[in-house]
Design an enzyme around this catalytic site. Structure first.
Site: not given
Lengths: 296, 296, 296, 296
Positions: C171, C239
């Protein structure tokens, strides 16, 4: 604060060892602790006292100094120092760590009446030996004043730069500028050499004008000679750049050159040159430019 | 070469004007030419002679100097100088141009017995006025020696750095290092200010250690005050970085920081700050970091 | 594992809400918990059961799923899940968090006989609603197999990519590539527009060749129209890029484009565009290029 | 324009050879010229005619096509084409060159009544062989229409993107995006491999989501296998990135990722990998990450 002020000194390595010895020389009563005993023996030989544990050197100290490699090392002993220290103790952390960790230690200590300064240094091993470090201090003004005699035994430039953590932030900025400057000089050297210019002569001109910097003054000679014995190791500078980028990220400050030079320093380390001097960035520029047949 | 050596001086602008006046002061017979007549009048007032054309100042000269904005400007007059100059003429181009253009001029002139040096300078308008420029010279050693008295009237640091074009290459490297250093300082300033540090105090510590550089020494004050009156204009530095990147590309040298700072300087210019001092890179770092309330 | 398998679902937000509803629709007995009660009410309306606490939805569950914003959120509930879960529980964290945190959770759970998978997703809100997510799964093969029916109700592409943490690493890599691709397209758009090219036509050519990518396919239209309603927010992508750079740093992998695009995304956020779609990188390229009269 | 329209084709290399053959196949009367005779022989074998010189293939042509390596090659023949061509000639340059050079050729030709299109292609050798190129066309709409039948024999996607030079600008943007995408994929591959992830599985997930791109679709397999036979050579892509950065600079457009990937491609070339496929950027990421023991 005057002699016989008692100073507990934790971390007697390449930097901490000579710093503790300088405190002895300046008349302080120094009790030292280090994980490896040999460093403690050297302090005793220099006139200091041996401590058996962190608690041992903290419990009777007026001032405690830590000089440790990285943030987790400081975090590992800070709790003990806070628990063992008496109210009024002045705890000066001179390691290079994350500013937020420095602020957390200061906050935790404050609850117990222990005063904390973050006071990282620049100037390297030679500066530590000579008592000629530059010291950037974060914390309250009255604590900085109280620390004055101790710090004066360790450095020649002592600047109070702001509240808790500010010393570490300035150190982080310092390390970003130093790494960037080395890389700029490295790029200039390879550019000059690749184009048939007398690089030493060229660097002399640069050093004399607006391009002048301390790397050109102190490191051009060894860089041109490809001598990379440390000095300040790539591994440590890599750690410090990680702190610098984290500080910038937390503050929402964009540092494009800082981010790129951090990648380049990481590459030097990844390629196995972590124990060389940080000027080994030059080897990477050569490698990228296809000019290092034997070195990759 | 001694007075009354005749010097033809082409390009009497912000730099060239005071340089020509310094040659007059040093006893040379100086004939000046400039596209705008006012500059020629100032030279005459300083004791020089007015030339009507490039040919006019070249035809009787022992030495010709050009001090022009960019490569095409030099290329536009070099042919005329070579055609009008007598064999043995020493032609010193002190503009900042592409090294390969400098080499081409030298080669073309050599066929006619005209000697050429590329001798760009650093030190800015003040250095030109004070006769205190740094001069990086490319060409043959005997020509550099012959140019000695002329160059001595213009600068204090005069270094022969290699063959034809080498002066320009060193200047290109110089400009890459200067721009990079400004950007590093700008990133440090915004980082310190954003984290509540006393930035002026922090920069003092940086200036005193391995992070020290001439930008911190000379420009930190105006940068902290956000005073961006030039000085050296963004437009010109942008041009110079274009030369630097082209030199690196031609030489197969990889300059990651140089490439990034060239993009940043291009951004300053694209945003309309081309006529500000090159330290206006600071405005861009602020903009990127969301710290410029009034923002352009 | 078959219905009525009981699934405890923690985190019923923009993503988790429709995912839990899809599990109900697929025949699972779903007990949901969320800090805000409205989200739980929606699950009940969709046929699920309301849980009062993390413990409440974990204690009788065969499978627990968390879908939370960030690493600390997962760390805050993982201990409770491990304590409250019975041996044999399968805990699937589908949040995007740091790989090392994922590995730590898996290790802690393993000591209690609880099986853990990290299974972050891509595909966004629409993918969650449609049950068409891509799911990258880290963990042991037998646990991935056991999770099959649950994951099949949530996504169409389910790939076991390696041991614990591997899902999060993929990811992280995914988010670096997505951000970089957006920035490349943004740079192309501004370049085309600034040079008088028909940008929409130009992008169609790019989309049809080796430059083709999913951003061009799905986002070119809104980027050209300067529509930046999310979609996937800058704050979240910022983030994620922080995670990606940390993973690279820990692994000693040098990611120059990743590092630069992370700075650019940080700039978008610092300038106040954190709640826009991540394609707002285009606004930054315009700003840097002086092409955003009203926006700076 | 219909058969037997006569087409003069200059540049019968890897791309031009099969393109000319496709024109023969589509019914055009094709006269070809190439510096090396072997390529002309192949065209004759395919049914075309041999030209002895540029003038020879231009003087009776309705349409002239050039397919040459670089800007100077086109500049070297454009004058001859303009001199030898009859008024009304349609000259289509399908090389990848600088947009400003394309505009200069169009302007010069226009003075003589010769119509010019810049029509660079993407799709590579295979696209040339299959007549499946993407063609981005700059010039006047009526000329693009007139070129329709010729271009239809060469490509499947033919897009008129703007005035003279626009085709080259789109190609420049295309090459920046392609290089950036390769580098992003390369960074992802090394990141996955270095962290013990199943990289092939990981790339499959990326390819299926918002990170999906044509490099993942077509090149992931060879990149994972470290097969770098071209394909499209680093040397050519390096040239194209130079054009792209020059276009951006001239337009005042800031392209941070473009600038960094151009440095990386330059590094691949400087290290001696210029004749490999452009996916050899992967080798550089490995090198920087210390993961290529045998390759430097």
């Amino acid at each position: 604060m005057e002699p016989k002020t008692t100073v507990g000194f934790i971390g007697l390595g390449i930097m901490g060892g000579p710093m503790a010895a300088n405190l002895v020389r300046a008349g302080f009563d120094v009790a030292g602790y280090n994980r490896s005993g040999a460093a403690v023996d050297r302090l005793v030989a220099a006139g200091g006292r041996a401590g058996d544990s962190v608690v041992d050197v903290v419990k009777d100290a007026d001032v405690v100094i830590t000089m440790l490699p990285d943030t987790p090392d400081v975090e590992a002993v800070a709790g003990t120092i806070i628990d063992a220290g008496h109210p009024g103790l002045l705890y000066i952390d001179m390691s290079t760590i994350q500013p937020q960790a420095a602020r957390a230690v200061a906050a935790a200590a404050g609850d117990k009446g222990i005063r904390v300064l973050d006071a990282p240094v620049s100037g390297g091993e030679q500066g530590a030996i000579d008592g000629a470090l530059s010291i950037m201090v974060g914390g309250d003004a009255e604590d900085v004043e109280r620390a004055g005699p101790v710090l004066a035994a360790l450095g020649t430039t002592i600047v109070h730069v702001g509240p808790a953590g500010a010393g570490q932030t300035v150190k982080a900025a310092n390390q970003l500028v130093v790494a960037g400057t080395i890389e700029l000089v490295a790029e200039a050297i390879v550019l000059l050499e690749a184009t048939g210019v007398d690089a030493a002569a060229g660097l002399r001109v640069l050093a004399g004008g607006l391009a002048g910097n301390r790397i050109l003054d102190r490191k051009a000679h060894t860089m041109l000679a490809r001598e990379f014995a440390p000095g300040f190791r790539v591994d440590l500078h890599h750690k410090d750049l990680g702190i610098g980028l984290a500080v910038a990220r937390d503050a929402g400050v964009v540092v494009p050159l800082g981010a790129v030079v951090a990648q380049l320093m990481a590459a030097v380390r990844a390629r196995g040159d972590g124990s060389l001097d940080h000027t080994a960035l030059l080897r990477l520029v050569e490698l990228l430019s296809g000019r290092s047949g034997d070195r990759s």
